[in-house]
Each structure stands twice: as C-alpha cells, then as structure tokens.
Design an enzyme around this catalytic site. Structure first.
Site, mmCIF file in Angstrom:
data_model
loop_
_atom_site.group_PDB
_atom_site.id
_atom_site.type_symbol
_atom_site.label_atom_id
_atom_site.label_comp_id
_atom_site.label_asym_id
_atom_site.label_seq_id
_atom_site.Cartn_x
_atom_site.Cartn_y
_atom_site.Cartn_z
ATOM 1 N N CYS A 1 -38.300 -39.678 -15.513
ATOM 2 C CA CYS A 1 -37.789 -39.130 -14.250
ATOM 3 C C CYS A 1 -36.767 -38.027 -14.538
ATOM 4 O O CYS A 1 -35.761 -38.264 -15.221
ATOM 5 C CB CYS A 1 -37.156 -40.243 -13.424
ATOM 6 S SG CYS A 1 -36.290 -39.641 -11.952
ATOM 7 N N CYS B 1 -33.227 -38.981 -13.339
ATOM 8 C CA CYS B 1 -32.620 -40.000 -14.215
ATOM 9 C C CYS B 1 -32.109 -39.339 -15.489
ATOM 10 O O CYS B 1 -31.025 -39.685 -15.992
ATOM 11 C CB CYS B 1 -33.629 -41.096 -14.561
ATOM 12 S SG CYS B 1 -33.993 -42.245 -13.209
ATOM 13 N N ASP C 1 -29.174 -27.197 -6.688
ATOM 14 C CA ASP C 1 -30.625 -27.065 -6.778
ATOM 15 C C ASP C 1 -30.947 -25.831 -7.616
ATOM 16 O O ASP C 1 -30.284 -24.795 -7.484
ATOM 17 C CB ASP C 1 -31.220 -26.930 -5.367
ATOM 18 C CG ASP C 1 -32.717 -27.086 -5.338
ATOM 19 O OD1 ASP C 1 -33.418 -26.193 -5.885
ATOM 20 O OD2 ASP C 1 -33.208 -28.076 -4.782
ATOM 21 N N ASN D 1 -36.723 -35.593 1.747
ATOM 22 C CA ASN D 1 -38.184 -35.514 1.798
ATOM 23 C C ASN D 1 -38.735 -36.817 1.229
ATOM 24 O O ASN D 1 -38.293 -37.274 0.183
ATOM 25 C CB ASN D 1 -38.691 -34.329 0.972
ATOM 26 C CG ASN D 1 -38.193 -33.000 1.497
ATOM 27 O OD1 ASN D 1 -38.025 -32.814 2.691
ATOM 28 N ND2 ASN D 1 -37.929 -32.078 0.593
ATOM 29 N N GLY E 1 -43.105 -32.768 0.967
ATOM 30 C CA GLY E 1 -42.415 -31.845 0.075
ATOM 31 C C GLY E 1 -41.631 -32.500 -1.042
ATOM 32 O O GLY E 1 -40.964 -31.802 -1.814
ATOM 33 N N HIS F 1 -37.397 -39.505 -7.230
ATOM 34 C CA HIS F 1 -36.101 -40.174 -7.351
ATOM 35 C C HIS F 1 -35.378 -39.702 -6.104
ATOM 36 O O HIS F 1 -35.191 -38.494 -5.916
ATOM 37 C CB HIS F 1 -35.388 -39.697 -8.617
ATOM 38 C CG HIS F 1 -34.047 -40.309 -8.859
ATOM 39 N ND1 HIS F 1 -33.744 -40.914 -10.056
ATOM 40 C CD2 HIS F 1 -32.930 -40.400 -8.098
ATOM 41 C CE1 HIS F 1 -32.486 -41.337 -10.018
ATOM 42 N NE2 HIS F 1 -31.976 -41.024 -8.832
ATOM 43 N N HIS G 1 -33.370 -38.159 -3.292
ATOM 44 C CA HIS G 1 -32.334 -37.137 -3.339
ATOM 45 C C HIS G 1 -32.192 -36.504 -1.962
ATOM 46 O O HIS G 1 -33.176 -36.234 -1.290
ATOM 47 C CB HIS G 1 -32.627 -36.068 -4.398
ATOM 48 C CG HIS G 1 -33.970 -35.415 -4.300
ATOM 49 N ND1 HIS G 1 -35.137 -36.068 -4.654
ATOM 50 C CD2 HIS G 1 -34.332 -34.182 -3.890
ATOM 51 C CE1 HIS G 1 -36.167 -35.243 -4.459
ATOM 52 N NE2 HIS G 1 -35.697 -34.088 -3.997
#
Length: 131
Positions: A23, A26, A49, A104, A110, A115, A117
C-alpha cells in the site's frame, strides 16, 4: 467462544490492520516513500497531494490501514473523527478554515489508492462539479 475482534475483507482483524506492505499510503506513513508532510498525530498523517487540484490539496490518512471511509467508520469511528479533526486543522492553518473534505470510495468514484484518505481542498473559491 467466537473471536470478538472486528474482521475486515480479506480476513484481516483490527490487530493485523496496521499496515499493508504494497500500500502506497502505508509506505508513506512508515517513511519508506517520501512525501511533503503537513501535519500529523500519533494516529493520523497529512501530506500534500502530488497532483494538486487546488492551491490547497492535502491528503489526510490514518496510520492504520483501512480500505475506505465506510470500513473505517464501521470499525473505528474515533479514528475517522481524528481524520476529520486533522483535516480541519490543516484547513484552518492553510486556507483560513474554508475547505472541502472529500472521500472517494471505490474505483468508479475515483479512488485509486485503497487506503482511506480524505482530500482537503481549498485555497480559492470552489465551484461544484461532482462528475
């Protein structure tokens, strides 16, 4: 006696829910992948982002792995509250408290990293375009 721990898709229990090796988020939480960290607590991390859609575009993730917001809400509503609280703190600091918080859930909606967020989006007047 039956195991009273919550169970997750794929058979994970809350005790095993700390990290998933492949991930991306992670790995960011573990410090294995670099990220522009903005804020954090012992349970939640916020980072910018890599493909911002607004002047403020920060992702807020729990340190423990949960696939999506529905799963997180079902097994640890307190942790979801911590995610929202850190999102608000980031927005207060970086966007004078005016922000949108988006989760999302599912590929069709999307979600590209599975994980949970929250996207904290702000820093300008936001229009509305859900699709």
């Amino acid at each position: 006696m039956a195991d009273a721990r919550p169970h997750y898709p794929g058979g994970m229990s809350s005790a095993e829910n700390l990290a998933v090796p492949d991930c991306l988020f992670c790995r960011i939480v573990a410090g294995q992948v670099p990220a522009d960290l903005v804020a954090g607590t012992d349970r939640v991390v916020a980072f910018r982002d890599i493909n911002p859609q607004a002047p403020l575009h920060v992702l807020v993730v729990p340190r423990d792995h949960h696939a999506d917001v529905a799963q997180l809400a079902a097994v640890d509503p307190g942790l979801l509250a911590d995610v929202v609280a850190l999102a608000h703190e980031v927005a207060q600091t970086e966007a004078d408290g005016a922000y949108r918080l988006v989760f999302n859930t599912g590929a069709e909606a999307g979600q590209s990293v599975f994980h949970v967020h929250g996207h904290v989006i702000g820093g300008r007047r936001l229009g509305w375009s859900p699709a």
